[in-house]
Design an enzyme around this catalytic site. Structure first.
Site, PDB file in Angstrom:
ATOM      1  N   MET A  19       0.850  -1.197   0.000  1.00  9.75           N
ATOM      2  CA  MET A  19       0.000   0.000   0.000  1.00  9.75           C
ATOM      3  C   MET A  19       0.889   1.252   0.000  1.00  9.75           C
ATOM      4  O   MET A  19       0.415   2.352   0.295  1.00  9.75           O
ATOM      5  CB  MET A  19      -0.933  -0.013   1.211  1.00  9.75           C
ATOM      6  CG  MET A  19      -1.855  -1.241   1.193  1.00  9.75           C
ATOM      7  SD  MET A  19      -3.368  -1.040   2.125  1.00  9.75           S
ATOM      8  CE  MET A  19      -2.734  -0.850   3.775  1.00  9.75           C
ATOM      9  N   HIS A  77       8.997   1.303   3.395  1.00  9.08           N
ATOM     10  CA  HIS A  77      10.034   1.298   4.434  1.00  9.08           C
ATOM     11  C   HIS A  77      10.905   0.067   4.208  1.00  9.08           C
ATOM     12  O   HIS A  77      10.668  -0.713   3.280  1.00  9.08           O
ATOM     13  CB  HIS A  77       9.397   1.321   5.825  1.00  9.08           C
ATOM     14  CG  HIS A  77       8.366   0.253   6.038  1.00  9.08           C
ATOM     15  ND1 HIS A  77       8.677  -1.085   6.093  1.00  9.08           N
ATOM     16  CD2 HIS A  77       7.014   0.326   6.156  1.00  9.08           C
ATOM     17  CE1 HIS A  77       7.583  -1.795   6.276  1.00  9.08           C
ATOM     18  NE2 HIS A  77       6.549  -0.963   6.307  1.00  9.08           N
ATOM     19  N   HIS A 107       9.312  -3.327   3.369  1.00 10.05           N
ATOM     20  CA  HIS A 107       8.915  -3.484   1.957  1.00 10.05           C
ATOM     21  C   HIS A 107      10.152  -3.746   1.085  1.00 10.05           C
ATOM     22  O   HIS A 107      10.111  -4.566   0.173  1.00 10.05           O
ATOM     23  CB  HIS A 107       8.245  -2.207   1.443  1.00 10.05           C
ATOM     24  CG  HIS A 107       6.957  -1.853   2.114  1.00 10.05           C
ATOM     25  ND1 HIS A 107       6.782  -0.672   2.808  1.00 10.05           N
ATOM     26  CD2 HIS A 107       5.767  -2.509   2.189  1.00 10.05           C
ATOM     27  CE1 HIS A 107       5.541  -0.619   3.261  1.00 10.05           C
ATOM     28  NE2 HIS A 107       4.903  -1.705   2.913  1.00 10.05           N
ATOM     29  N   GLY A 129       5.147 -10.452   3.876  1.00  9.82           N
ATOM     30  CA  GLY A 129       5.938 -10.353   5.096  1.00  9.82           C
ATOM     31  C   GLY A 129       5.311 -11.123   6.252  1.00  9.82           C
ATOM     32  O   GLY A 129       4.089 -11.147   6.410  1.00  9.82           O
ATOM     33  N   LYS A 188       5.470 -10.205   9.174  1.00 10.72           N
ATOM     34  CA  LYS A 188       4.908  -9.173  10.055  1.00 10.72           C
ATOM     35  C   LYS A 188       3.374  -9.286  10.091  1.00 10.72           C
ATOM     36  O   LYS A 188       2.757  -9.148  11.136  1.00 10.72           O
ATOM     37  CB  LYS A 188       5.354  -7.805   9.543  1.00 10.72           C
ATOM     38  CG  LYS A 188       4.405  -6.659   9.726  1.00 10.72           C
ATOM     39  CD  LYS A 188       4.676  -5.942  11.003  1.00 10.72           C
ATOM     40  CE  LYS A 188       3.743  -4.804  11.346  1.00 10.72           C
ATOM     41  NZ  LYS A 188       2.682  -4.461  10.461  1.00 10.72           N
ATOM     42  N   ASP A 189       2.777  -9.530   8.922  1.00  7.78           N
ATOM     43  CA  ASP A 189       1.330  -9.726   8.829  1.00  7.78           C
ATOM     44  C   ASP A 189       1.086 -11.218   8.626  1.00  7.78           C
ATOM     45  O   ASP A 189       0.691 -11.662   7.547  1.00  7.78           O
ATOM     46  CB  ASP A 189       0.770  -8.891   7.673  1.00  7.78           C
ATOM     47  CG  ASP A 189       1.098  -7.416   7.850  1.00  7.78           C
ATOM     48  OD1 ASP A 189       0.455  -6.767   8.668  1.00  7.78           O
ATOM     49  OD2 ASP A 189       2.046  -6.929   7.177  1.00  7.78           O
ATOM     50  N   MET A 234       8.733  -2.741  11.596  1.00 11.50           N
ATOM     51  CA  MET A 234       8.511  -1.601  10.699  1.00 11.50           C
ATOM     52  C   MET A 234       7.114  -1.662  10.103  1.00 11.50           C
ATOM     53  O   MET A 234       6.610  -2.737   9.801  1.00 11.50           O
ATOM     54  CB  MET A 234       9.545  -1.616   9.591  1.00 11.50           C
ATOM     55  CG  MET A 234      10.903  -1.291  10.134  1.00 11.50           C
ATOM     56  SD  MET A 234      12.000  -0.829   8.830  1.00 11.50           S
ATOM     57  CE  MET A 234      13.482  -0.613   9.778  1.00 11.50           C
ATOM     58  N   SER A 253       4.147   1.155   7.917  1.00 15.40           N
ATOM     59  CA  SER A 253       3.813   2.509   7.454  1.00 15.40           C
ATOM     60  C   SER A 253       3.045   3.247   8.545  1.00 15.40           C
ATOM     61  O   SER A 253       3.102   4.472   8.646  1.00 15.40           O
ATOM     62  CB  SER A 253       2.960   2.441   6.183  1.00 15.40           C
ATOM     63  OG  SER A 253       3.597   1.644   5.206  1.00 15.40           O
ATOM     64  N   ARG A 254       2.316   2.503   9.361  1.00 12.25           N
ATOM     65  CA  ARG A 254       1.499   3.136  10.408  1.00 12.25           C
ATOM     66  C   ARG A 254       2.333   3.667  11.574  1.00 12.25           C
ATOM     67  O   ARG A 254       1.813   4.448  12.380  1.00 12.25           O
ATOM     68  CB  ARG A 254       0.444   2.148  10.925  1.00 12.25           C
ATOM     69  CG  ARG A 254      -0.667   1.904   9.921  1.00 12.25           C
ATOM     70  CD  ARG A 254      -1.852   1.175  10.541  1.00 12.25           C
ATOM     71  NE  ARG A 254      -3.010   1.214   9.666  1.00 12.25           N
ATOM     72  CZ  ARG A 254      -3.398   0.220   8.860  1.00 12.25           C
ATOM     73  NH1 ARG A 254      -2.719  -0.904   8.830  1.00 12.25           N
ATOM     74  NH2 ARG A 254      -4.460   0.353   8.096  1.00 12.25           N
TER      75      ARG A 254
HETATM   76  P1  PAJ Z   1       1.501  -3.136   3.383  1.00  5.49           P
HETATM   77  O1  PAJ Z   1       1.123  -2.908   4.800  1.00  5.49           O
HETATM   78  O2  PAJ Z   1       2.009  -1.996   2.578  1.00  5.49           O
HETATM   79  O3  PAJ Z   1       2.561  -4.302   3.355  1.00  5.49           O
HETATM   80  C1  PAJ Z   1       3.019  -4.828   2.128  1.00  5.49           C
HETATM   81  C2  PAJ Z   1       3.830  -6.081   2.400  1.00  5.49           C
HETATM   82  O4  PAJ Z   1       4.992  -5.726   3.174  1.00  5.49           O
HETATM   83  C3  PAJ Z   1       3.060  -7.126   3.229  1.00  5.49           C
HETATM   84  O5  PAJ Z   1       3.341  -8.418   2.730  1.00  5.49           O
HETATM   85  C4  PAJ Z   1       3.626  -6.946   4.617  1.00  5.49           C
HETATM   86  O6  PAJ Z   1       3.562  -8.106   5.414  1.00  5.49           O
HETATM   87  C5  PAJ Z   1       5.066  -6.586   4.297  1.00  5.49           C
HETATM   88  N1  PAJ Z   1       5.678  -5.895   5.435  1.00  5.49           N
HETATM   89  C6  PAJ Z   1       5.230  -4.789   6.059  1.00  5.49           C
HETATM   90  N2  PAJ Z   1       6.029  -4.467   7.098  1.00  5.49           N
HETATM   91  C7  PAJ Z   1       6.998  -5.405   7.140  1.00  5.49           C
HETATM   92  C8  PAJ Z   1       8.120  -5.646   7.986  1.00  5.49           C
HETATM   93  N3  PAJ Z   1       8.409  -4.846   9.009  1.00  5.49           N
HETATM   94  N4  PAJ Z   1       8.904  -6.698   7.725  1.00  5.49           N
HETATM   95  C9  PAJ Z   1       8.621  -7.537   6.684  1.00  5.49           C
HETATM   96  N5  PAJ Z   1       7.578  -7.368   5.854  1.00  5.49           N
HETATM   97  C10 PAJ Z   1       6.776  -6.322   6.077  1.00  5.49           C
HETATM   98  O7  PAJ Z   1      -0.046  -5.659   3.696  1.00  5.49           O
HETATM   99  C11 PAJ Z   1      -0.468  -4.829   2.899  1.00  5.49           C
HETATM  100  O8  PAJ Z   1       0.237  -3.694   2.563  1.00  5.49           O
HETATM  101  C12 PAJ Z   1      -1.801  -4.988   2.182  1.00  5.49           C
HETATM  102  O9  PAJ Z   1      -2.692  -5.657   3.027  1.00  5.49           O
HETATM  103  C13 PAJ Z   1      -1.678  -5.704   0.816  1.00  5.49           C
HETATM  104  C14 PAJ Z   1      -1.130  -7.129   0.954  1.00  5.49           C
HETATM  105  C15 PAJ Z   1      -0.803  -4.895  -0.149  1.00  5.49           C
HETATM  106  C16 PAJ Z   1      -3.096  -5.820   0.180  1.00  5.49           C
HETATM  107  O10 PAJ Z   1      -3.676  -4.575   0.026  1.00  5.49           O
END
Ligand code: PAJ
Length: 285
Positions: free
Chosen positions: A30, A34, A37, A147, A149-150, A184, A186-187
């Site tokens: 999204m 960072h 990503h 990731g 993370k989710d 990490m 975005s929020r």
């Molecule tokens: P977003 O929060 O932008 O995350 C995009 C991808 O980056 C996800 O797979 C998430 O797990 C991964 N990610 C985020 N922070 C991370 C971190 N600290 N370490 C490793 N990976 C990390 O997740 C989404 O977007 C949305 O739900 C999406 C899958 C794009 C669907 O809209």
């Protein structure tokens, strides 16, 4: 690096790439990139011939009253970072391009989409699964990167592609953390200075669970109580949505260490001020 906003244009491009026998790696995001990503992008860059980054703040996965409008966005900065990492194509559609006014179809992953975060964010994972399937169809990816993370999101996507026979490999990437352990996200941008200084508490509390379980504590209710105590000691934590212990392979609940075999997923969702943060850890016994 090229940015494409139209689905039709991207699909034609993806077809020609596949015809030439090249592998396509998709990193769905999204935006507001960072280091987390970037780690996904780097993994894709290593494993695939063509790397696609999608940037789309998906309205379908935000509930009423959630942060869709204020979600941080900076496409120029994202494009710059993506280019540095060697991304080939950025897919950056408008919401009206992804969801026509007559859109009626959604994907629900039963049993996995309504637990944990799904219990607190109704319809969230339905929006996630739907947009991920659309992105996979549009980009014709051979591999897609998610990731840890989710963790729940990653498991839902894996279940969906398996159940619906989507021909893609889901690659999981470990969580990237700040120095104090904060995952990490975005929020994290929403946190003020004091909140940010205290946000490492989630990771600390996961480590507490790890120490207790590795130290022989079998009763996970006892572990949960200690974790809650730890969180509640911190006055910046305004609410704890959940602390859960799950089988990392299928997200089934477990109440005793050792029950699921060798590993336990500990997942936490808590609010710091008005920001909801999630984190998790897989503890190997
Ligand atoms: P977003 O929060 O932008 O995350 C995009 C991808 O980056 C996800 O797979 C998430 O797990 C991964 N990610 C985020 N922070 C991370 C971190 N600290 N370490 C490793 N990976 C990390 O997740 C989404 O977007 C949305 O739900 C999406 C899958 C794009 C669907 O809209």
């Amino acid at each position: 690096m090229k940015t494409i906003k139209k689905i039709k244009e991207f699909t034609l491009l993806a077809e020609s790439i596949r015809k030439r026998g090249k592998t396509i790696g998709l990193v769905p995001t999204m935006g507001f990139l960072h280091e987390g990503h970037l780690r996904l992008i780097r993994m894709a860059r290593k494993q695939c011939e063509v790397v696609v980054l999608s940037i789309f703040v998906n309205p379908a996965q935000f509930g009423p009253g959630e942060d869709f409008e204020k979600y941080p966005r900076d496409i120029n900065r994202d494009r710059h970072l993506a280019e540095k990492e060697g991304v080939d194509y950025v897919f950056y559609p408008a919401a009206s391009e992804m969801y026509k006014s007559e859109h009626k179809t959604f994907v629900e992953v039963e049993g996995l989409g309504d637990i944990m975060c799904g219990a607190y964010r109704q319809g969230h994972f339905k929006g996630v699964a739907t947009v991920v399937l659309k992105l996979l169809n549009i980009t014709k990816a051979n591999r897609a990167y998610f990731g840890e993370k989710d963790y729940q999101q990653m498991m839902i996507v894996k279940r969906m592609v398996d159940d619906l026979n989507v021909d893609v490999e889901i690659v999981r990437v470990p969580t990237v953390r700040e120095e104090d352990g904060l995952a990490m996200s975005s929020r994290n941008r929403y946190l003020d200075r004091k909140e940010r200084e205290n946000a490492g508490i989630l990771y600390k509390c996961l480590n507490k669970a790890k120490d207790m379980i590795k130290g022989g504590e079998k009763n996970l209710r006892v572990v949960r109580t200690e974790m809650i105590k730890e969180l509640e000691k911190n006055r910046y934590i305004s609410r704890v949505d959940y602390i859960e212990f799950r089988n990392p392979l299928n997200l089934q609940e477990i109440s005793e260490a050792g029950e699921s075999g060798r590993s336990i997923l500990v997942a936490v969702a808590a609010w710091i001020g008005s920001t909801r943060l999630i984190d998790n850890m897989v503890i190997k016994l």
